[in-house]
Every structure is written in C-alpha cells, then in structure tokens.
Enzyme design. Structure first.
Site, PDB file in Angstrom:
ATOM      1  N   GLU A   1     -17.760   9.703   5.641  1.00  0.00           N
ATOM      2  CA  GLU A   1     -18.645  10.535   6.445  1.00  0.00           C
ATOM      3  C   GLU A   1     -18.997  11.873   5.800  1.00  0.00           C
ATOM      4  OE1 GLU A   1     -20.161   9.973   9.613  1.00  0.00           O
ATOM      5  OE2 GLU A   1     -19.652   7.928   9.011  1.00  0.00           O
TER       6      GLU A   1
ATOM      7  N   SER B   1     -28.466 -31.639  48.251  1.00  0.00           N
ATOM      8  CA  SER B   1     -27.604 -32.286  49.247  1.00  0.00           C
ATOM      9  C   SER B   1     -26.263 -31.598  49.420  1.00  0.00           C
ATOM     10  CB  SER B   1     -27.374 -33.745  48.857  1.00  0.00           C
ATOM     11  OG  SER B   1     -28.584 -34.469  48.958  1.00  0.00           O
TER      12      SER B   1
END
Length: 724
Positions: free
Chosen positions: A156, A421
């Site tokens: 970083e 059903s």
C-alpha cells in the site's frame, strides 16, 4: 514599486540603452607611471624620427552592448516571474480556501457511523451468520505481528514513514504506470490519504475530493504521529464481509485474532485492501491466494522477507473458515428482517438465538442441489426452495434458492406462485366442516361449468369414488364439484384461518390452486392441519440479547385456538396418508406414517410437495424464476423425491410415531369406486343459489369472467393437464 529604496528587487535605476547609441568612454590610463629620465650623454645630433599618432579611442564592442541588454531582459523576466508567483500563490490560496469551505469539522473527533451488528445463532448456540458492521479489538501497531504491518506497507505505501502525508514519488509513479497501461492500474494515495477519506470524506471520485483528501492528510500528519495514523487505518479500514479492521477480518476469515496471523494469512488480509469483495478468501479462495502471492512478492522486493520465507509461506496455505453466513443464509436474512419488530429499529449490537437446526439445514441444501444438478438439470428445473418446521411453527430449515451467492432472492418467503393441487386439502377440510365425510361419494367424471371444462391430470375418470380417494388421486373434476357444492367462501375462510394470508380468488378455480401463495405460508397451513386444526405461526427467534448479555426478548410458549373441528383435521390427515400410500405421492413414502399432497400447475411451471410426520412439516417447490416450463416435472416426481430424501435425513435415528390424533388408527386404504353404505352427500346442506360462495358466487363469477364482464382466471390443472 520604487527602485531607490533598500530591500526591494533592485538597488537603483539602470540606464536604458537603445540600439545604435554609443556610451562615452573615459581616456585609458597607463598601468604605471614612466620612470624618470637620466641625463642624456652628449651625442651627435641625429635626424629625429617622426612620432606615431595616438590611436583613436576604441568604440564599445558589440559584445559589451549585447551584455548590458541581456542583463536587463533577465532582470525583467525575474521580476515578472516573481510577480506571477505571487499572484499564483494568491490564486492557489483562494482555490484551497474554496475547497476548504465544506471540509468536515476536524476539530472534533470523528465518530464512526456504522450499522448495528446482528449475530445469528442456531438452536444449539452455534454461530452461523453475522450481519451489519463488525469490529474486532482495537490493536496498536506494536500489538500486531510485524509481518502484517510489513505486508500492508509493502503493498500500500512503502514510504509511509518518510513522506509528509502525500507521496509525490508514488503519485508520479502511478501517473506514469497508468499512462503506459492506458487505464487506471495503480493509485497514488498514501495510507494517510486513505485514512482521511475513510474518516471524513465520501468514496466519491472527483478532483475536489482528491484535493480535500490531500489537505486532510497534511492536517493528520501535523496532528498525529505515524504510528497513530497507521493504527487508526488498520482498525478502521473495510475488509469485506461487513468487517472493519484487521482483527474483525482475521476472526471472520480465519477464526483467530489478528495477533495470531501467520505470514500467509497476513498477506491475504493485506491483499483485501485493494478489493475486499473480490479477494475475500471465503468467497474467492483462488483469487485471494493469487493476491497474497502478489503481496508477498512485494514484501520480498521491499526487503521485509526473504525468498526462502516466501517459499515456505506458499507451501503452508491456511484453511479459511466457512464463508460468512455459512449454511442458512436465506434463513439468516429472514431472521435479521424480523429483529427490529421485537427490539425496535434503533437496537444496538445484538445476538439472536434461532430455531435453526444446522444438521437439517445442511441436509436440505444438499438434497436440493442433488435434485437440481441431477435429474432437475435434464428436466429444466433450475430453482427450488424448501421449508421445514415443527408442528408448533418452529422453523428448523429454510432454503430460499439453489445458490445464495448468485441470487439472494428468497423463494421460500418472497416468491408468489400458484400451488396447484397442493391447495386442495383446504377444500376437503372445508367439505368436512360442511358435513361431508371421507367416505362421501363424489363424481369423478367430465364436468363443464359455463365454458370451463377442467380435466384430470392422467386423462382418466373413475366415476363415483369416495372423497378420500378423490384427494389421494388428485381428481380435479371431483374437487371442482365439491367446491361448487360447499361454496367458495367457506374454503377461503378455512384456508385463511390456517395461515394462508395471501389474497384468495372468489371463483371455482380456487379449488385447483389458482391463487398465488408462498412456500412458507403454504407449509404453515399444513402445520395447522397437523396441529389438529389450530393455526401455528412460523417463528425463527427464541431469544435476543444485547452485546452485554442482557435479554431483550424471549419467546414465551403459547397456543392457539383451533379454527376447525380438531376431529375434522384428524380426518383430513387420515385422507392425506392415502396420497403417499396409493395416490400421487407414492414416490415419497417413508419408513413411518406421513401425510402429504402434491401439486403441479399448468404447463409444468411449478411443482410442489408438502407433507408432515408426527415430528416435522416440510414443503418443497421446484420451478424456474422466469416461469419457464419444466419437462413434465410433476409434484409427485422430483419434488416428492426431494421431500422424501430430506425427511429421511431429518428423521434418521428417531423412532416412528403415529400422526397426531391417529394413535392406533389405520390409514385410509384404496377402496376402488365402490360406494360405502353411508349417507349421500345430498344430505349435506348445499348452499342456496345466490348465497355467498354458492353457485352465484362460484359459477356465476366464473361465467362473468369468461363472457368479458370480469378478468378471466388463470385456471391451473394438476400435473399440467390441458383443458378437456
């Protein structure tokens, strides 16, 4: 500005020359005086030589003239540059002042706004999901392993301890790399700038935000030490899965505090900083491993580790925890939506104990995937859902779809589908309430009501059969005749009383399941039947505590009053055993008593199977999100097999028990078409024509819709049977 005062840009006025003029020159003097002459000896007179004339004064060389002009132009340029610099400084100050107008008040401590976390526990207390913003223990730079700090710095901001908050070298490098690659391949922000953005600014990508970020970074560097800045960054940065800070990430991904991370795990955590979702080891282990290799390579380049340490770390991969959410993520989503109803929307961090049985949940997920990946793939059945609960409503398993990562839509609680059903038990229960019995005869023969002629799924008609046989064989014609006799409104009341809360139609097609429901409420309705007619409320939460262990909510056991005669509910249960014993659900037969009903909608778009034992009620659905047709998938085929497999897993090791109310009583058996010597259904009171739910409410409304006076219902037939 005067030129004759001390301390100014120039000490005094300079002569200004123009081209062609010559400056006056002083006469040249000899370098030294001549020696005095000695007295001359008398000599013979000689002829006197003529003396040379003195040379005329030299003119100024062009070089001198040009040199004087050059010094004048240079001075002018210096003066102009200094004036321009002053104005640029003023302009820059004005611009910075404008950018600073809406900067946050950095004189106050930045308060971290976060969502309250919800930790979800299974029934046995095992944690299986967490939501919200998760934070671990705040750890200083000296508390963390050196390789974690070095991994972050290497990938970083390697010059973190040497720059002043903004790294011109890193910025120039990033600009060059991005220019060469033609895309934004590298960023130039320092850790201090990233912290400034996280603390005070939004993720907005704009020039203004970048300038404000740099200004705040300079302020942070002036106000705090490097270690303080790095500590704040490592404890505040987002690292995926709702985690903030390295300790929360370490606990989530590796099940350990950050202080115990090894080199490889530290590299994985540092790799998350680039793209937390993409490189999370829980969801993308391969990409996380590749990113960790990049991080460790950067550590070697920076001199933080040796090549030998890198090789050793590569050969010892860590074993990550299960991905955040683990099993039951559809269930966990549903639970977190319910929490605020019990403790309020402004609750803080809470721990929720639920009814989920992780063993059953995993069995449900595995069985569903087996069906969909195997026979379901060939039959174009791409999605499914499953719900299992006890007869008092405690949800033990809930699967809302095949793959939560691909779709978070919960098909168990959110999808509205026609049950076909599978809705018929409510019709038959209403008939029992109206005075019919399981042995009451009913015609299984062609029927025409207005322009509507529903047929049976197998194209067969059995003539006069008992009501129990009509349910077991899922006769459409018999069921339509029953609802026509007892009235639509009676069926609607029974279904709603048992927990079907979705709007129900008011015409005869309701008998064939044309009104949409979701799987959870349909399973709830069956649980009410298993509970002898007393409705149940599906529940998932048994206790909620705050982060300090204080009880905020605890479920109190309670019961409900039956909405139908318990004897009728038991009669219906006995009828539903025939579905598995000799009816449409024979492929779902278990090693213990069970009652169920299958359901299939028109063109095989939805297939259902819902049933129960003495211990558990379960419902399954198969279909497609786009409502595409499946290849002859009926409720009695793949859904019944899925239901059977799950129920066998769920009951493994449990002794068989009789169904509620049927202790010692046999199930109904097939009796052919013979009519038992019982009262004719004509003896049962039939509703008058024109009464609510009668012929006027059923056939009349249907005819109106078919003749254009209303919207035509989307009539469904069990097992996708076409209109006959």
């Amino acid at each position: 500005m005067s030129n004759d005062r001390p301390g100014e840009l120039f000490a005094g006025p300079r002569p200004i020359q123009t081209r062609g003029e010559e400056p006056a020159l002083r006469p040249r003097l000899p370098k030294r005086a001549p020696k005095p002459e000695k007295p001359a000896k008398p000599e013979k007179p000689k002829a006197e030589k003529p003396r040379k004339a003195a040379p005329p004064p030299r003119k100024a060389t062009p070089k001198t003239a040009r040199g004087g002009g050059r010094r004048s132009i240079l001075g002018t340029l210096v003066y102009a540059g200094m004036v321009a610099g002053v104005w640029c400084g003023i302009a820059l100050g004005a611009v910075l002042a404008w950018f600073a107008l809406d900067l946050p008040d950095i004189s106050k401590v930045a308060q971290f706004e976060r969502r309250a976390s919800v930790t979800v526990l299974a029934a046995d207390g095992a944690e299986f999901a967490r939501f919200g913003d998760l934070h671990g223990t705040t750890l200083g730079v000296r508390d963390l392993p050196p390789h974690l700090i070095n991994a972050v710095l290497a990938i970083e901001d390697r010059r973190f301890y040497s720059h002043f908050g903004v790294d011109p070298i890193g910025l120039a490098r990033a600009l060059y790399v991005n220019w060469r690659s033609g895309r934004s391949a590298q960023g130039g922000s320092t850790i201090t700038q990233q912290l400034a953005k996280n603390l005070f600014l939004t993720p907005e990508k704009s020039l203004k935000r970048k300038i404000q970020e740099a200004m705040l970074a300079l302020w942070l560097e002036h106000r705090f030490t490097k270690d303080q800045i790095l500590t704040a960054y490592l404890n505040r940065v987002y690292l995926g899965a709702g985690t903030f800070g390295v300790d929360a990430a370490a606990r989530t991904y590796f099940g350990k505090p950050a202080t115990q991370l090894d080199l490889r795990e530290s590299a994985i955590i540092a790799g998350l900083l680039k793209a937390p979702s993409r490189y999370a080891p829980s969801s993308n282990p391969d990409e996380a491993a590749e990113r960790s290799r990049v991080v460790m390579g950067a550590m070697v380049d920076a001199g933080f580790i040796t090549a030998q340490e890198l090789e050793a770390a590569r050969n010892a991969p860590p074993s990550a925890k299960r991905k955040p959410g683990g099993d039951g993520r559809y269930f966990a989503d549903w639970v977190t939506e319910l929490v605020s109803a019990f403790v309020g929307s402004g609750h803080g961090d809470v721990v929720v104990r639920t009814t989920l049985d992780l063993k059953l949940q995993r069995a449900a997920e595995q069985r569903l995937e087996e069906i969909l990946a195997g026979p379901g793939a060939a039959a174009n059945a791409r999605q499914g859902a499953l719900v299992a609960m006890t007869t008092d409503g405690a949800v033990r398993a809930l699967v809302g779809g095949r793959d939560y990562d691909n779709s978070e839509f919960n098909r168990a609680t959110q999808a509205m589908r026609q049950p076909g059903s599978a809705f018929k038990p409510f019709v038959y229960l209403a008939a029992l309430e109206a005075g019919w019995s399981p042995d009451s005869p009913v015609e299984d023969a062609p029927v025409r009501i207005g322009g509507w002629s529903p047929g049976n799924y197998d194209g067969k008609f059995r003539g006069t059969i008992t009501m129990a046989n009509a349910l077991a064989h899922s006769s459409n014609t018999a069921t339509v005749r029953i609802i026509d006799r007892i009235g639509v409104e009676r069926v609607r009341r029974v279904a709603a009383g048992l927990g079907i809360n979705s709007p129900l139609g008011k015409d005869l097609s309701l008998a064939l399941g044309t009104s949409e429901v979701n799987l959870l409420e349909l399973t709830r309705g069956y649980a009410g039947i298993a509970n002898r007619g007393a409705p149940v409320w599906p529940y998932a939460i048994t206790e909620i505590r705050d982060r300090d262990g204080n009880v905020l909510y605890r479920r109190q056991a309670g019961g409900s009053v039956p909405v139908v005669d318990p004897a009728h509910a038991v009669q219906l249960t006995r009828m539903m055993t025939g579905v598995i014993e000799y009816g449409t659900g024979k492929s779902a037969k278990l090693d213990r008593p069970a009652a169920a009903k299958s359901g299939t909608t028109q063109d095989y778009r939805d297939a259902w199977f819902v049933g129960f034992t003495a211990d558990l009620v379960a419902g399954v659905w198969l279909g497609n999100d786009n409502n595409a047709e499946m290849k002859r998938v009926t409720g009695g085929s793949l859904p019944a097999k899925l239901w059977q497999g799950f129920m066998l897993d769920a009951h493994a090791g449990r002794p068989p028990r009789p169904l509620p109310g049927m202790e010692g009583a046999p199930a109904y058996v097939a009796s052919g078409i013979a009519e038992p010597a019982r009262a004719s259904p004509a003896a049962a009171p039939a509703p008058a024509r024109g009464s609510s739910g009668g012929v006027a409410g059923g056939i009349g409304s249907l005819i109106e819709s078919l003749t254009g006076k209303g919207s035509a219902p989307q009539v469904q037939y069990d097992y996708g049977n076409p209109v006959r």
